[in-house]
Design an enzyme around this catalytic site. Structure first.
Site, short mmCIF file in Angstrom:
data_model
loop_
_atom_site.label_atom_id
_atom_site.label_comp_id
_atom_site.label_asym_id
_atom_site.label_seq_id
_atom_site.Cartn_x
_atom_site.Cartn_y
_atom_site.Cartn_z
N ASP A 45 -3.59 4.23 -1.93
CA ASP A 45 -4.66 4.62 -1.00
C ASP A 45 -4.66 6.13 -0.78
O ASP A 45 -4.09 6.63 0.18
CB ASP A 45 -4.41 3.87 0.32
CG ASP A 45 -5.49 4.13 1.36
OD1 ASP A 45 -6.61 4.49 0.98
OD2 ASP A 45 -5.19 3.95 2.56
N LYS A 87 -7.62 7.94 -0.86
CA LYS A 87 -8.91 8.28 -0.23
C LYS A 87 -9.53 9.55 -0.82
O LYS A 87 -9.73 10.54 -0.13
CB LYS A 87 -8.74 8.42 1.28
CG LYS A 87 -8.22 7.18 1.98
CD LYS A 87 -8.24 7.35 3.49
CE LYS A 87 -7.88 6.09 4.24
NZ LYS A 87 -6.50 5.68 4.15
N THR A 122 -10.74 3.09 10.69
CA THR A 122 -10.50 2.19 11.84
C THR A 122 -9.91 2.95 13.04
O THR A 122 -9.83 2.40 14.14
CB THR A 122 -9.54 1.05 11.44
OG1 THR A 122 -8.47 1.59 10.65
CG2 THR A 122 -10.25 -0.01 10.64
N LYS A 163 0.85 -1.19 0.00
CA LYS A 163 0.00 0.00 0.00
C LYS A 163 0.88 1.24 0.00
O LYS A 163 1.79 1.37 0.83
CB LYS A 163 -0.89 0.03 1.25
CG LYS A 163 -1.88 1.18 1.21
CD LYS A 163 -2.34 1.65 2.58
CE LYS A 163 -1.77 3.02 2.86
NZ LYS A 163 -2.58 3.86 3.78
N ASP A 173 -14.26 14.43 -3.15
CA ASP A 173 -14.45 15.77 -3.72
C ASP A 173 -15.73 15.72 -4.56
O ASP A 173 -16.46 14.72 -4.52
CB ASP A 173 -13.22 16.14 -4.58
CG ASP A 173 -12.98 17.66 -4.61
OD1 ASP A 173 -13.96 18.41 -4.79
OD2 ASP A 173 -11.82 18.08 -4.45
N ARG A 232 2.57 -0.52 10.64
CA ARG A 232 3.59 -0.46 11.70
C ARG A 232 4.03 -1.81 12.26
O ARG A 232 5.23 -1.99 12.51
CB ARG A 232 3.14 0.52 12.79
CG ARG A 232 3.28 1.97 12.32
CD ARG A 232 2.45 2.93 13.13
NE ARG A 232 1.03 2.76 12.86
CZ ARG A 232 0.10 3.60 13.28
NH1 ARG A 232 0.43 4.66 14.00
NH2 ARG A 232 -1.17 3.40 12.98
O1 C5P Z 1 0.35 0.98 10.95
P1 C5P Z 1 -1.04 0.44 10.77
O2 C5P Z 1 -1.09 -1.05 10.56
O3 C5P Z 1 -2.00 0.91 11.83
O4 C5P Z 1 -1.49 1.09 9.39
C1 C5P Z 1 -2.73 0.91 8.82
C2 C5P Z 1 -2.72 1.44 7.42
O5 C5P Z 1 -4.04 1.28 6.90
C3 C5P Z 1 -2.35 2.91 7.28
O6 C5P Z 1 -1.55 3.01 6.10
C4 C5P Z 1 -3.66 3.61 7.08
O7 C5P Z 1 -3.59 4.72 6.22
C5 C5P Z 1 -4.53 2.52 6.43
N1 C5P Z 1 -5.97 2.66 6.66
C6 C5P Z 1 -6.53 2.62 7.92
N2 C5P Z 1 -7.90 2.75 8.07
C7 C5P Z 1 -8.68 2.90 7.01
C8 C5P Z 1 -8.12 2.94 5.73
C9 C5P Z 1 -6.74 2.80 5.60
O8 C5P Z 1 -5.81 2.45 8.92
N3 C5P Z 1 -9.98 2.97 7.13
#
Ligand code: C5P
Length: 236
Positions: free
Chosen positions: A63, A65, A120, A35, A68, A212
């Protein structure tokens, strides 16, 4: 035509500079799905995608998002599909006309569009206090899923906690779920609605997005392999 991909782990490459290339080198032997988000795209522009594609044969989820007016999103998606990425995202809260136009812009390409539902990182109480809706979180996600389905998008982004309910109603809609932590007790960072890879598998997620826990791990490759094994196992 119905799009039924293999379940997979998508590695969120949330780096802010060229470090990403050293990171990706570690995965040369893997059939990786990555991603790329706003962080890298806003620094390097579309060249970051071209450069990754030139060096690696990895699938790419871009991603950004988008959110607009329909015409602007149509034009933005028309430009993004030229990069031949696998997945892109729009916010479901942009509305059905916006999602339809996004779909129109991608219809002659191989790029699939997913609608972001409720992030999330957002707790239930913020929906009422900050987004100003009295609907409960599950109903909002389900209503957004319904709209994404009506607009013929490939799927949605939601938390693991909402997948079963979405799949019960829209079995063909793919669910990509971020907010993944290997153990229940792992540090959540800014995520709120979190789940383990095992729970994501049991609830029926199609893809998990993991950032992460992999990119900050001492051994990213083995952490990725461990998470992937847990998520894709078929023996349980
Ligand atoms: O580091 P972590 O596992 O928390 O990262 C989650 C990834 O998923 C991030 O890149 C974040 O932008 C993406 N994401 C998210 N929630 C969403 C859509 C995408 O955490 N609804």
């Amino acid at each position: 035509m119905l799009f039924k991909p293999q379940k997979d782990v998508i590695v969120a490459c949330d780096f802010s500079d060229n470090q990403i290339f050293d990171f990706l080198e570690k995965f040369q032997q893997e059939d990786l799905f990555i991603k790329i988000g706003m962080e890298l795209f806003y620094k390097f522009g579309p060249d970051i995608i071209r450069k990754i594609k030139k060096k690696f044969d990895f699938k790419i989820f871009l991603d950004l998002k988008l959110h607009d007016i329909p015409n602007t999103v149509f034009k933005a998606v028309s430009n993004l599909v030229e990069l031949e990425v696998d997945f892109i995202t729009v916010h479901a809260s942009g509305g059905k006309e916006m999602m339809m136009r996004a779909g129109d812009a991608a219809k002659n390409s191989t790029t699939k569009i997913f609608a972001v539902t409720v992030l999330t990182s957002m707790p239930k109480k913020s929906l009422r206090k900050e987004i100003f809706t009295n609907e409960n979180l599950d109903s909002v996600v389900l209503a957004y899923a319904n709209n994404a389905f009506d607009c013929n998008l490939s799927g949605i982004i939601c938390s693991v906690k909402e997948v079963r309910r979405v799949k019960n109603k829209f079995s063909d809609l793919l669910c990509i779920t971020p907010g993944i932590r290997y153990e229940k007790t792992d540090i959540k960072d800014d995520q709120v609605r979190v789940a383990t890879p095992e729970k994501a598998r049991r609830e029926g997620s199609d893809f998990i997005v993991v950032g992460r826990p992999i990119i900050l791990s001492d051994d990213p490759l083995s952490t990725y392999q461990k998470i992937r094994k847990e998520f894709t196992r078929t023996d349980l």
